[in-house]
Write an enzyme that holds these catalytic residues in place. Structure first.
Site, PDB file in Angstrom:
ATOM      1  N   LYS A 113      12.244  -5.027 -31.925  1.00 41.66           N
ATOM      2  CA  LYS A 113      10.988  -4.437 -32.180  1.00 41.66           C
ATOM      3  C   LYS A 113      10.006  -3.865 -31.562  1.00 41.66           C
ATOM      4  CE  LYS A 113      11.362  -5.119 -37.210  1.00 41.66           C
ATOM      5  NZ  LYS A 113      11.657  -3.989 -37.930  1.00 41.66           N
ATOM      6  N   SER A 138       6.014  -5.822 -35.937  1.00 32.64           N
ATOM      7  CA  SER A 138       6.136  -7.288 -36.368  1.00 32.64           C
ATOM      8  C   SER A 138       4.803  -7.562 -35.091  1.00 32.64           C
ATOM      9  CB  SER A 138       7.076  -8.136 -36.463  1.00 32.64           C
ATOM     10  OG  SER A 138       7.331  -9.431 -36.066  1.00 32.64           O
ATOM     11  N   TYR A 143      15.996  -9.886 -32.466  1.00 25.22           N
ATOM     12  CA  TYR A 143      14.936  -9.544 -33.607  1.00 25.22           C
ATOM     13  C   TYR A 143      14.204  -9.171 -32.570  1.00 25.22           C
ATOM     14  CZ  TYR A 143      12.158  -9.197 -37.346  1.00 25.22           C
ATOM     15  OH  TYR A 143      10.712  -7.695 -38.167  1.00 25.22           O
TER      16      TYR A 143
HETATM   17  P1  NAD Z   1      14.193  -6.964 -46.533  1.00 24.86           P
HETATM   18  O1  NAD Z   1      15.291  -7.866 -46.167  1.00 24.86           O
HETATM   19  O2  NAD Z   1      13.652  -7.755 -48.228  1.00 24.86           O
HETATM   20  O3  NAD Z   1      14.011  -5.608 -46.358  1.00 24.86           O
HETATM   21  C1  NAD Z   1      14.978  -4.634 -46.447  1.00 24.86           C
HETATM   22  C2  NAD Z   1      15.165  -3.561 -46.862  1.00 24.86           C
HETATM   23  O4  NAD Z   1      16.634  -2.680 -45.348  1.00 24.86           O
HETATM   24  C3  NAD Z   1      16.848  -4.720 -47.952  1.00 24.86           C
HETATM   25  O5  NAD Z   1      16.984  -3.369 -48.930  1.00 24.86           O
HETATM   26  C4  NAD Z   1      18.346  -4.266 -46.899  1.00 24.86           C
HETATM   27  O6  NAD Z   1      19.026  -4.028 -47.926  1.00 24.86           O
HETATM   28  C5  NAD Z   1      17.748  -2.679 -46.420  1.00 24.86           C
HETATM   29  N1  NAD Z   1      18.677  -2.541 -44.890  1.00 24.86           N
HETATM   30  C6  NAD Z   1      18.983  -3.615 -43.913  1.00 24.86           C
HETATM   31  N2  NAD Z   1      20.056  -2.344 -42.923  1.00 24.86           N
HETATM   32  C7  NAD Z   1      19.964  -1.152 -43.850  1.00 24.86           C
HETATM   33  C8  NAD Z   1      20.757   0.190 -42.988  1.00 24.86           C
HETATM   34  N3  NAD Z   1      21.241   0.055 -42.337  1.00 24.86           N
HETATM   35  N4  NAD Z   1      20.990   1.192 -44.082  1.00 24.86           N
HETATM   36  C9  NAD Z   1      19.846   1.052 -44.573  1.00 24.86           C
HETATM   37  N5  NAD Z   1      19.428  -0.134 -45.660  1.00 24.86           N
HETATM   38  C10 NAD Z   1      19.368  -0.661 -44.956  1.00 24.86           C
HETATM   39  O7  NAD Z   1      12.638  -7.066 -45.014  1.00 24.86           O
HETATM   40  P2  NAD Z   1      11.893  -6.487 -45.921  1.00 24.86           P
HETATM   41  O8  NAD Z   1      10.576  -8.057 -45.828  1.00 24.86           O
HETATM   42  O9  NAD Z   1      11.079  -6.542 -46.612  1.00 24.86           O
HETATM   43  O10 NAD Z   1      11.101  -6.662 -44.167  1.00 24.86           O
HETATM   44  C11 NAD Z   1      11.090  -4.720 -44.212  1.00 24.86           C
HETATM   45  C12 NAD Z   1      10.657  -4.735 -42.510  1.00 24.86           C
HETATM   46  O11 NAD Z   1       9.697  -5.223 -42.459  1.00 24.86           O
HETATM   47  C13 NAD Z   1      11.607  -4.993 -41.973  1.00 24.86           C
HETATM   48  O12 NAD Z   1      12.062  -3.917 -40.940  1.00 24.86           O
HETATM   49  C14 NAD Z   1      11.089  -6.427 -40.971  1.00 24.86           C
HETATM   50  O13 NAD Z   1      12.022  -6.371 -40.051  1.00 24.86           O
HETATM   51  C15 NAD Z   1      10.004  -5.597 -41.012  1.00 24.86           C
HETATM   52  N6  NAD Z   1       9.352  -7.412 -40.460  1.00 24.86           N
HETATM   53  C16 NAD Z   1       9.769  -8.059 -42.032  1.00 24.86           C
HETATM   54  C17 NAD Z   1       8.262  -9.152 -41.324  1.00 24.86           C
HETATM   55  C18 NAD Z   1       8.322 -10.073 -42.681  1.00 24.86           C
HETATM   56  O14 NAD Z   1       8.558 -11.391 -42.272  1.00 24.86           O
HETATM   57  N7  NAD Z   1       9.401 -10.181 -44.267  1.00 24.86           N
HETATM   58  C19 NAD Z   1       7.508  -9.604 -40.917  1.00 24.86           C
HETATM   59  C20 NAD Z   1       7.588  -8.773 -40.012  1.00 24.86           C
HETATM   60  C21 NAD Z   1       8.379  -7.070 -39.715  1.00 24.86           C
HETATM   61  C1  WQD Z   2       6.083 -20.427 -40.411  1.00 24.53           C
HETATM   62  C2  WQD Z   2       5.556 -22.111 -40.157  1.00 24.53           C
HETATM   63  C3  WQD Z   2       7.057 -23.165 -38.807  1.00 24.53           C
HETATM   64  C4  WQD Z   2      10.134 -23.024 -41.845  1.00 24.53           C
HETATM   65  C5  WQD Z   2       8.701 -15.796 -38.783  1.00 24.53           C
HETATM   66  C6  WQD Z   2       9.828 -14.001 -37.656  1.00 24.53           C
HETATM   67  C7  WQD Z   2       8.538 -13.523 -37.560  1.00 24.53           C
HETATM   68  C8  WQD Z   2       7.864 -12.413 -38.739  1.00 24.53           C
HETATM   69  C9  WQD Z   2       7.329 -13.360 -39.958  1.00 24.53           C
HETATM   70  C10 WQD Z   2       9.449 -10.758 -39.148  1.00 24.53           C
HETATM   71  C11 WQD Z   2       5.783 -22.071 -38.616  1.00 24.53           C
HETATM   72  C12 WQD Z   2       7.333 -23.611 -40.016  1.00 24.53           C
HETATM   73  C13 WQD Z   2       9.192 -22.071 -41.405  1.00 24.53           C
HETATM   74  C14 WQD Z   2      10.573 -24.402 -42.687  1.00 24.53           C
HETATM   75  C15 WQD Z   2       8.750 -24.550 -41.350  1.00 24.53           C
HETATM   76  N1  WQD Z   2       9.348 -12.160 -39.884  1.00 24.53           N
HETATM   77  N2  WQD Z   2       8.268 -23.718 -40.940  1.00 24.53           N
HETATM   78  N3  WQD Z   2       9.664 -25.280 -42.263  1.00 24.53           N
HETATM   79  O1  WQD Z   2       7.963 -18.057 -37.952  1.00 24.53           O
HETATM   80  O2  WQD Z   2       5.816 -17.617 -37.649  1.00 24.53           O
HETATM   81  O3  WQD Z   2       7.403 -16.044 -38.077  1.00 24.53           O
HETATM   82  O4  WQD Z   2       8.667 -14.333 -39.818  1.00 24.53           O
HETATM   83  O5  WQD Z   2       8.346 -10.411 -37.645  1.00 24.53           O
HETATM   84  O6  WQD Z   2       8.980 -12.490 -36.789  1.00 24.53           O
HETATM   85  O7  WQD Z   2       9.482 -15.367 -36.918  1.00 24.53           O
HETATM   86  O8  WQD Z   2       7.472 -17.706 -39.918  1.00 24.53           O
HETATM   87  O9  WQD Z   2       8.222 -18.585 -41.897  1.00 24.53           O
HETATM   88  O10 WQD Z   2       9.311 -18.968 -40.231  1.00 24.53           O
HETATM   89  O11 WQD Z   2       7.081 -20.068 -40.524  1.00 24.53           O
HETATM   90  O12 WQD Z   2       7.976 -25.867 -40.946  1.00 24.53           O
HETATM   91  O13 WQD Z   2      11.408 -24.620 -43.111  1.00 24.53           O
HETATM   92  O14 WQD Z   2       6.075 -23.097 -41.105  1.00 24.53           O
HETATM   93  O15 WQD Z   2       7.758 -24.551 -37.677  1.00 24.53           O
HETATM   94  O16 WQD Z   2       5.076 -23.484 -37.892  1.00 24.53           O
HETATM   95  P1  WQD Z   2       7.156 -17.288 -38.375  1.00 24.53           P
HETATM   96  P2  WQD Z   2       8.047 -18.600 -40.866  1.00 24.53           P
END
Ligand code: NAD
Ligand code: WQD
Length: 362
Positions: A154, A124, A150
Site C-alpha cells: 500500500k 489503508s 501487504y
Molecule cells: P476484496 O478482496 O473483497 O476485493 C478485492 C477485489 O479485487 C476482489 O473482488 C478480487 O477478486 C479483485 N482482484 C484481486 N486481484 C485482482 C486482479 N489481479 N485483477 C482483477 N481483480 C482482482 O477486498 P475489499 O475488502 O473489498 O478491499 C478492497 C480494497 O481496499 C483492497 O485494495 C484492500 O487492500 C483495501 N483495503 C481493505 C480493507 C479491509 O479491511 N477490507 C482495509 C483497508 C484497505
Molecule cells: C481488529 C482487532 C485484533 C481477529 C487489518 C489490517 C489492516 C486493514 C484492516 C487492510 C485487533 C483483534 C482480530 C480475531 C481478535 N486491512 N482480533 N481476534 O488487524 O486492525 O487491521 O484489517 O488494509 O491493514 O491489518 O483488523 O479485524 O484483523 O483486528 O482478537 O480473531 O481484533 O487483535 O485488535 P486489524 P482485524
C-alpha cells in the site's frame, strides 16, 4: 460519471457500486473474481434497478486487460483490486507484491493511453505503522515500522501513483486511507464474504454468532488500552462507500490524501458485547496470545475529510453490527451455495457450506 471500479465485485467495491448507481452514475466493474463474486453485482443490480457492466480480467496481465477493456468507456477509476490478507502476505510476499503493484501499473498505463485523469485509490491506515499520536492524522509519517508485505504494497502504491501524477499534471488523484471497514448494506443482500477462516474481527464474530465457528480467540488482553484488548476505528462500509463518491466529486489536479474513519475507538471486548446485543446470540470467546504485528490502538483523526470532502461517518458501530448480522444470518454461507445434509431424521438437518463447515444445526 461513468466510473470503472477495479475489484468492484469484492466487499468494498460492491457497496461503492451500489452507492454510485443510486446517485445516478454509471458503473463498469473489472475483476478477476479471485476473491469477488458475480452474485454481489447481481444483487447490486437487483437493489438499485440499474445495470452494471462487468468485465472479467486479471489486471496483472496488462495486454489482456487492455484488450478486454478496449471497447469500454469510462471517465474515472476507483482502484480497489488487490490482495488484502496481512498474514498471507507474510507467507506469499512475491504474490502480494506482484498482484498489488502490477495491477496498479497496468491501470496507470491504460489511464495514460486513454487520457483518463481521475483516480481514487484504496489505501489503508496500515501505511502509518505504529501510531505516535492517539488519533492518526494524514500528516503522520508513513512507511516507518511496517510489519508485512501487504502494508508495504500500500505504501509503495501511494508512491507509484503520486509519481505518475507528477508526470501527468492533468491527473486528479485521491488516496483514501481506510481504517477498519465493517458492516453490510442494510438490506442484508450484500456484505463481506471472506474465503476460509476470517482474518478480521467482525466477520469472525459474525460466524461465531451464526454457529459456523465455536468461539472467538481474543488476541491479547494485556495491551495498554482500557480493557486490555486492541482498539480500532471501525467504519461502516456504507459510510466508506459514500466517502468514495465524495472523493470522486472533490478530486482536482494533483494528489490528495484522506483518512476514512470515524474517530471512535472500539475494543475487541466492546465489539463482542455490541454484536451479542444486536444478534441476541452468545459470542463465546477465549483470551489467546497476542497476534504478531498487532498494535494496541489505531484510531483516525477524520477531520480533514470532514472539512475538504464534506464527508463524515453517519452510522455507529452498533449499526454496523446490526447490518453485519442481518447479512450473516440471511446468508450464513455468504454468496456460496448451501447444501442440506440430513442426519438421522429430517428434523435434524445440518446445513453445510460447500467447504464442508457446519453452519447451523436444528
Ligand atoms: P476484496 O478482496 O473483497 O476485493 C478485492 C477485489 O479485487 C476482489 O473482488 C478480487 O477478486 C479483485 N482482484 C484481486 N486481484 C485482482 C486482479 N489481479 N485483477 C482483477 N481483480 C482482482 O477486498 P475489499 O475488502 O473489498 O478491499 C478492497 C480494497 O481496499 C483492497 O485494495 C484492500 O487492500 C483495501 N483495503 C481493505 C480493507 C479491509 O479491511 N477490507 C482495509 C483497508 C484497505
Ligand atoms: C481488529 C482487532 C485484533 C481477529 C487489518 C489490517 C489492516 C486493514 C484492516 C487492510 C485487533 C483483534 C482480530 C480475531 C481478535 N486491512 N482480533 N481476534 O488487524 O486492525 O487491521 O484489517 O488494509 O491493514 O491489518 O483488523 O479485524 O484483523 O483486528 O482478537 O480473531 O481484533 O487483535 O485488535 P486489524 P482485524
Amino acid at each position: 460519471m461513468r466510473v470503472l471500479l477495479t475489484g468492484g465485485a469484492g466487499y468494498i467495491g460492491s457497496h461503492t457500486a451500489l452507492v454510485l448507481l443510486e446517485q445516478g452514475h454509471d458503473v463498469v466493474v473489472v475483476d478477476d473474481l479471485s476473491n469477488g463474486n458475480r452474485i454481489a453485482l447481481d444483487r447490486v443490480e437487483e437493489l438499485t434497478g440499474r445495470s452494471v457492466t462487468f468485465v472479467q480480467a486479471d489486471l496483472t496481465n496488462t495486454t489482456a486487460t487492455r484488450v478486454t477493456l478496449a471497447n469500454t468507456n469510462f471517465d474515472a477509476v476507483v482502484h480497489f483490486a488487490g490482495l488484502k490478507a496481512v498474514g498471507e502476505s507474510v507467507e506469499q510476499p512475491v504474490r502480494y507484491y506482484r498482484t498489488n503493484l502490477a495491477s496498479t501499473l497496468t491501470l496507470l498505463d491504460i489511464m495514460a493511453e486513454r487520457q483518463i485523469n481521475t483516480l481514487v485509490f484504496s489505501s489503508s491506515a496500515t501505511v502509518y505503522g505504529e501510531p505516535q499520536t492517539p488519533l492518526v492524522a494524514e500528516t503522520h509519517h508513513t512507511g516507518v515500522g511496517l510489519t508485512n508485505p501487504y502494508g508495504w504494497s500500500k505504501y509503495m502504491n501511494e508512491q507509484i501513483i503520486t509519481d505518475a501524477a507528477v508526470a501527468r499534471p492533468d491527473m486528479s488523484v485521491v488516496l483514501l486511507r481506510y481504517f477498519n471497514p465493517v458492516g453490510a448494506h442494510p438490506s442484508g443482500r450484500i456484505g463481506e464474504d471472506p474465503a476460509g477462516i476470517p482474518n478480521n474481527l467482525l466477520p469472525f464474530i459474525a460466524q461465531v454468532a451464526v454457529g459456523r465457528r465455536d468461539k472467538l480467540s481474543v488476541f491479547g488482553d494485556d495491551y495498554d488500552t482500557p480493557d486490555g484488548t486492541g482498539v480500532r476505528d471501525y467504519i461502516h462500509v456504507m459510510d466508506l462507500a459514500e466517502g468514495h463518491v465524495a472523493a470522486l466529486n472533490y478530486a482536482s489536479c494533483g494528489v490528495q490524501t484522506y483518512n476514512l474513519g470515524s474517530g471512535v475507538g472500539t475494543s475487541v471486548l466492546e465489539a463482542v458485547r455490541a454484536f451479542e446485543a444486536v444478534s441476541n446470540r452468545p459470542v463465546p470467546y477465549q483470551i489467546s496470545p497476542r497476534r504478531s504485528g498487532d498494535l494496541a490502538t489505531v484510531v483516525a483523526d477524520p477531520r480533514l475529510a470532514q472539512e475538504k470532502l464534506k464527508w463524515q461517518t453517519t452510522r455507529t458501530f452498533a449499526d454496523a453490527c446490526r447490518d453485519a448480522w442481518n447479512w450473516q444470518s440471511q446468508n450464513p454461507a455468504g454468496y456460496g451455495e448451501t447444501v442440506r445434509v440430513v442426519i438421522g431424521s429430517p428434523a435434524a438437518t445440518v446445513e453445510r457450506t460447500l467447504d464442508d463447515k457446519a453452519i447451523s444445526t436444528r
